[in-house]
Write a protein that holds these residues in place. Structure first.
Motif, PDB file in Angstrom:
ATOM      1  N   CYS A  80       0.836  -1.206   0.000  1.00 34.88           N
ATOM      2  CA  CYS A  80       0.000   0.000   0.000  1.00 34.88           C
ATOM      3  C   CYS A  80       0.870   1.255   0.000  1.00 34.88           C
ATOM      4  CB  CYS A  80      -0.929   0.000   1.214  1.00 34.88           C
ATOM      5  SG  CYS A  80      -2.217  -1.260   1.129  1.00 34.88           S
TER       6      CYS A  80
ATOM      7  N   CYS B 269       1.746   1.763  -3.538  1.00 32.81           N
ATOM      8  CA  CYS B 269       0.583   2.113  -4.351  1.00 32.81           C
ATOM      9  C   CYS B 269       0.012   3.492  -3.966  1.00 32.81           C
ATOM     10  CB  CYS B 269      -0.480   1.037  -4.162  1.00 32.81           C
ATOM     11  SG  CYS B 269      -2.087   1.451  -4.821  1.00 32.81           S
TER      12      CYS B 269
ATOM     13  N   TYR C  14      -2.850   4.512  -3.442  1.00 33.07           N
ATOM     14  CA  TYR C  14      -4.122   4.899  -4.044  1.00 33.07           C
ATOM     15  C   TYR C  14      -5.156   5.260  -2.979  1.00 33.07           C
ATOM     16  CZ  TYR C  14      -8.357   4.548  -6.870  1.00 33.07           C
ATOM     17  OH  TYR C  14      -9.549   4.810  -7.493  1.00 33.07           O
ATOM     18  N   CYS C  15      -5.093   4.605  -1.812  1.00 39.47           N
ATOM     19  CA  CYS C  15      -6.133   4.771  -0.794  1.00 39.47           C
ATOM     20  C   CYS C  15      -5.804   5.825   0.263  1.00 39.47           C
ATOM     21  CB  CYS C  15      -6.395   3.430  -0.092  1.00 39.47           C
ATOM     22  SG  CYS C  15      -7.108   2.192  -1.189  1.00 39.47           S
TER      23      CYS C  15
ATOM     24  N   PHE D 172      -3.883   4.742   6.049  1.00 35.18           N
ATOM     25  CA  PHE D 172      -2.933   4.844   4.932  1.00 35.18           C
ATOM     26  C   PHE D 172      -2.023   6.055   5.082  1.00 35.18           C
ATOM     27  CE2 PHE D 172      -6.458   2.304   3.452  1.00 35.18           C
ATOM     28  CZ  PHE D 172      -5.787   1.205   2.957  1.00 35.18           C
TER      29      PHE D 172
ATOM     30  N   CYS E 113     -11.298   0.751   1.218  1.00 33.89           N
ATOM     31  CA  CYS E 113     -10.065   0.311   0.549  1.00 33.89           C
ATOM     32  C   CYS E 113     -10.229  -1.055  -0.103  1.00 33.89           C
ATOM     33  CB  CYS E 113      -8.901   0.284   1.545  1.00 33.89           C
ATOM     34  SG  CYS E 113      -9.170  -0.808   2.944  1.00 33.89           S
TER      35      CYS E 113
ATOM     36  N   ALA F 107     -12.025  -0.462  -3.409  1.00 32.08           N
ATOM     37  CA  ALA F 107     -11.254   0.387  -4.327  1.00 32.08           C
ATOM     38  C   ALA F 107     -10.023  -0.327  -4.877  1.00 32.08           C
ATOM     39  CB  ALA F 107     -10.811   1.659  -3.590  1.00 32.08           C
ATOM     40  N   CYS F 108      -9.636  -1.407  -4.228  1.00 33.04           N
ATOM     41  CA  CYS F 108      -8.319  -1.983  -4.511  1.00 33.04           C
ATOM     42  C   CYS F 108      -8.327  -2.857  -5.770  1.00 33.04           C
ATOM     43  CB  CYS F 108      -7.849  -2.805  -3.316  1.00 33.04           C
ATOM     44  SG  CYS F 108      -6.192  -3.460  -3.533  1.00 33.04           S
TER      45      CYS F 108
ATOM     46  N   TYR G  13      -6.011  -4.730  -6.459  1.00 33.28           N
ATOM     47  CA  TYR G  13      -5.255  -5.951  -6.124  1.00 33.28           C
ATOM     48  C   TYR G  13      -6.000  -6.844  -5.137  1.00 33.28           C
ATOM     49  CZ  TYR G  13      -1.688  -2.867  -8.054  1.00 33.28           C
ATOM     50  OH  TYR G  13      -0.998  -2.013  -8.863  1.00 33.28           O
TER      51      TYR G  13
ATOM     52  N   VAL H 165      -7.244  -5.598   3.038  1.00 35.47           N
ATOM     53  CA  VAL H 165      -6.850  -4.788   4.203  1.00 35.47           C
ATOM     54  C   VAL H 165      -7.816  -4.957   5.380  1.00 35.47           C
ATOM     55  CG1 VAL H 165      -6.333  -2.460   5.039  1.00 35.47           C
ATOM     56  CG2 VAL H 165      -5.647  -3.130   2.737  1.00 35.47           C
TER      57      VAL H 165
HETATM   58  S1  SF4 Z   1      -5.565  -1.267  -0.626  1.00 36.10           S
HETATM   59 FE1  SF4 Z   1      -4.965  -1.669  -2.758  1.00 36.10          FE
HETATM   60  S2  SF4 Z   1      -5.471   0.204  -3.886  1.00 36.10           S
HETATM   61 FE2  SF4 Z   1      -5.447   0.716  -1.700  1.00 36.10          FE
HETATM   62  S3  SF4 Z   1      -3.361   1.478  -1.316  1.00 36.10           S
HETATM   63 FE3  SF4 Z   1      -3.394  -0.718  -0.840  1.00 36.10          FE
HETATM   64  S4  SF4 Z   1      -2.735  -1.732  -2.707  1.00 36.10           S
HETATM   65 FE4  SF4 Z   1      -3.320   0.359  -3.270  1.00 36.10          FE
END
Ligand code: SF4
Ligand code: SF4
Length: 389
Positions: free
Chosen positions: A23, A26, A28-29, A36, A63, A66-67, A69, A79
């Protein structure tokens, strides 16, 4: 690891570390919640860091949906599930006295057994003292304290609650130390940066953490609400949680008011329908039932993939325990001038006593741990030199 719930304790920590490191790449969140943003302030994650992040998570599930992955992607980033497992483990690891940490193993069963046992004991004690039918409401002899003396009620409840608050305080203090507090000042994860601002900064951080805890700010997701049940956004869980807590506060106010009626004003129960104790208790009990029923409905119908099955027993046990407190309290109000008052009082007192006794060793502990995590987050924001990163 496709499903962290199948993993042993060390594997859960390893899975949380793997996820947080991914994370942090990434990011993103980062707009969704404090977890995060707190992770982004770290390059490495100690075990204490991970348990802190786990308690900062409010399980809003933004999250997860939205992910890119998330399962079925091979990275299998989940998560909410992983942090729920780690959160549960943090309560167990820091339980005081430590052997009581085992109580978190199969916590739903343990809480259920203790609750039923204490209710049974209270019913047996009241029956054994030969509490007869409650006299008529107008002769004042139908008082609850005629069935269980006020002194005994306060002594037993006070001892149980006092012990539990001490145990919970010790648990949270151990958790707090494990997350980085060294006693000489707040330090960043590199151990080199003391917290700025002294007492005034700490007071400001306390106020901020208190506001975040009371408003369940992190249950607001990224501002659009939580994914309570599925991909759709909702504020229902946050609102129901508030309704339940408001109900609990009203019930507490009802108990205090009734005690004052009896000991200060000399008015003996049972009280009229429109008296303050009865109005507060009725509103509080009803609010608790509505809140708990709504939370149970969300839990029963939501997408199970972000769930951590190993922690669900504790969740359901707490909901059930609070539901028993609320409904037995309402039943006591309804039956207060009838012969059924004595057994109703025994059941209610047993349920309340069980709530007090199990407080540090059930999911109810999450409130104190989360408040500590929110305080740490508020302090960290000051260490980072900005209020809202
Ligand atoms: S939960 Fe997924 S989209 Fe969000 S920060 Fe982590 S890896 Fe990135
Ligand atoms: S609070 Fe919500 S967005 Fe943040 S980590 Fe937990 S589930 Fe994810």
């Amino acid at each position: 690891m496709p499903n962290a719930d199948n993993a042993g304790p060390d594997a859960v920590t390893a899975e949380a570390r793997r996820i947080m490191e991914l994370c942090n790449i990434c990011r993103y969140c980062n707009g969704y919640c404090a977890v995060f943003r707190a992770a982004a302030r770290r390059r490495r994650f100690s075990d204490g860091d991970l348990q802190y992040l786990a308690n900062l998570c409010h399980d809003c599930r933004n999250c997860y949906y939205a992910c890119q992955y998330a399962p079925p992607h091979p990275f299998a980033i989940n998560v909410p599930q992983t942090l729920a497992l780690l959160r549960h483990r943090s309560w167990r690891d820091h339980a005081w006295p430590q052997p009581m940490g085992q109580y978190f193993h199969r916590n739903g069963l343990a809480v259920g057994v203790v609750t039923l046992a204490l209710v049974a004991v209270m019913v047996a004690l009241v029956a054994a003292q030969g509490a007869g039918p409650a006299p008529a409401a107008d002769d004042g002899a139908g008082a609850f304290y005629g069935v269980v003396p006020w002194g005994a009620m306060v002594a037993v409840a006070g001892l149980a609650l006092g012990w539990s608050l001490l145990a919970l305080g010790m648990s949270v203090a151990a958790f707090w130390r494990s997350t980085g507090w060294r006693g000489t000042g707040w330090r960043g994860t590199d151990g080199a940066r003391p917290a700025p601002g002294g007492a005034s900064a700490l007071i400001a951080a306390l106020a901020e953490a208190g506001r975040d805890a009371l408003t369940l700010r992190n249950l607001g997701g990224g501002g659009v609400g939580c994914n309570d049940r599925d991909e759709g956004f909702s504020t229902a869980r946050r609102r129901l949680h508030h309704v339940m807590l408001a109900g609990l506060a009203l019930c507490l106010a009802s108990t205090v008011t009734a005690s004052a009626y009896d000991h200060v004003l000399g008015l003996v129960a049972p009280y009229p329908l429109l008296s303050l104790p009865v109005v507060l208790g009725t509103l509080g009990g009803a609010a608790m039932v509505v809140g708990l029923a709504g939370l149970a409905w969300i839990k029963a119908t939501r997408d199970p993939v972000p769930d951590a099955p190993a922690t669900l027993g504790a969740d359901w046990a707490l909901l059930g325990q609070l539901f028993l407190v609320a409904t037995s309290g309402l039943a006591l109000l309804a039956l207060r001038a009838t012969p059924a008052m004595a057994p109703a009082l025994a059941i209610h007192l047993g349920a309340v006593l069980a709530l007090f006794v199990t407080l540090p060793y059930c999911k109810l502990a999450h409130g104190a741990f989360r408040a500590a995590a929110l305080l740490r987050a508020a302090v960290e924001r000051r260490v980072a030199g900005r209020l809202k990163p």
